[in-house]
Design an enzyme around this catalytic site. Structure first.
Site, PDB file in Angstrom:
ATOM      1  N   GLY A   1       0.820  -1.215   0.000  1.00  0.00           N
ATOM      2  CA  GLY A   1       0.000   0.000   0.000  1.00  0.00           C
ATOM      3  C   GLY A   1       0.847   1.254   0.000  1.00  0.00           C
ATOM      4  N   TYR A   2       1.901   1.253   0.802  1.00  0.00           N
ATOM      5  CA  TYR A   2       2.801   2.407   0.867  1.00  0.00           C
ATOM      6  C   TYR A   2       3.492   2.635  -0.472  1.00  0.00           C
ATOM      7  CZ  TYR A   2       6.485   5.495   2.623  1.00  0.00           C
ATOM      8  OH  TYR A   2       7.333   6.557   2.818  1.00  0.00           O
ATOM      9  N   ALA A   3       4.001   1.553  -1.074  1.00  0.00           N
ATOM     10  CA  ALA A   3       4.669   1.678  -2.370  1.00  0.00           C
ATOM     11  C   ALA A   3       3.705   2.208  -3.432  1.00  0.00           C
ATOM     12  CB  ALA A   3       5.246   0.327  -2.797  1.00  0.00           C
TER      13      ALA A   3
ATOM     14  N   SER B   1       1.036   4.037  -2.933  1.00  0.00           N
ATOM     15  CA  SER B   1       0.691   5.439  -2.644  1.00  0.00           C
ATOM     16  C   SER B   1       1.819   6.381  -3.042  1.00  0.00           C
ATOM     17  CB  SER B   1       0.353   5.612  -1.164  1.00  0.00           C
ATOM     18  OG  SER B   1       1.502   5.495  -0.334  1.00  0.00           O
TER      19      SER B   1
END
Length: 256
Positions: free
Chosen positions: A160-162, A164
């Site tokens: 999810g972080y990547a 975003s």
């Protein structure tokens, strides 16, 4: 005008999200040191007496604090309505607020994905659109996103972080393409591995920590203060012909 005058921010008002600690606090401090007054907003910012407020006021600058849960779309909209009413002219926007939630992809729950995307991407889009609208109307403004090495790389156990941060890089370019000709410069800073709360788990990992350090030519984790100079540059007249760039501050990681 001397070259140093290009970096002065006297009379400017900067909105900095995620300013309570870490990189965001350093960014807000740097802007205040260069002459700007600060609107600070974080999920858990104290109503008064926060460390960042003390630092900004000690410099003789004004500080206006707000709370906002960036994972709550209604809260973001309410914050935007309030802050744009209280401060119709915002000269500098720093989109720094963000979270990281770690779990392997096959175990990564919808709740993790949704919270990270809402905080790191959707809220930044809403804030940029609304604050950027008035910048475009005035014909001047600076917007700075906090991107990441994972704007370029995939990372491990943080899908999810990547996702975003990859999107933040493209949003930076998309807004820059539309607004550069209207006097608004939109750029991003991509931090490398920095000693903040978000990297506590990595720095404590007996395998990952030495592996990360071995690839950083500078031989150390970054510190929040390493971002002060780049923030002031991108917020000032010194960067008036810089648009759509993602400036990597990583101790040389991406050069390896």
């Amino acid at each position: 005008m001397s070259v140093l005058d290009l970096f002065k921010l006297d009379g400017k008002l900067a909105l900095v999200t995620g300013c309570r600690r870490g990189i965001g606090m350093a960014m807000a401090e740097a802007l205040a040191e260069a002459g700007a007054d600060i609107i600070g907003v974080s999920r858990s910012l104290e109503a008064s007496g926060s460390e960042i407020e003390k630092h900004v006021r000690a410099l003789g600058r004004k500080f206006h604090g707000y709370n906002c849960n960036f994972a709550d779309r209604a809260a973001v909209r309410a914050f935007l309505a309030q802050v744009t009413t209280d401060h119709p002219v915002i000269n500098i926007l720093v989109n720094n607020a963000g979270i990281i939630l770690r779990k392997p992809a096959v175990e990564h729950p919808d709740e993790y994905w949704d919270e990270v995307i809402e905080t790191n991407l959707n809220s930044q889009w809403f804030i940029s659109r609304e604050v950027g609208k008035s910048m475009v109307e005035r014909g001047s403004g600076k917007i700075i996103f906090t991107a990441s090495l994972l704007t370029f790389q995939g990372g491990i156990t943080v899908p999810g972080y990547a996702a975003s941060k990859g999107a933040v890089g493209q949003l930076t370019k998309a807004l820059a393409n539309e607004w550069a000709g209207k006097g608004v410069q939109v750029n991003a800073i991509a931090p490398g591995y920095v000693a903040t709360d978000n990297t506590t788990a990595l720095r404590a990992d007996p395998v990952r920590n030495p592996a990360i350090l071995s690839r950083i030519p500078a031989g150390r984790w970054g510190e929040p203060a390493d971002f002060k100079g780049t923030t002031v540059y991108l917020a000032s007249r010194a960067s008036d012909y810089v648009s759509g760039e993602i400036v990597v501050v990583d101790g040389g990681w991406m050069g390896r």
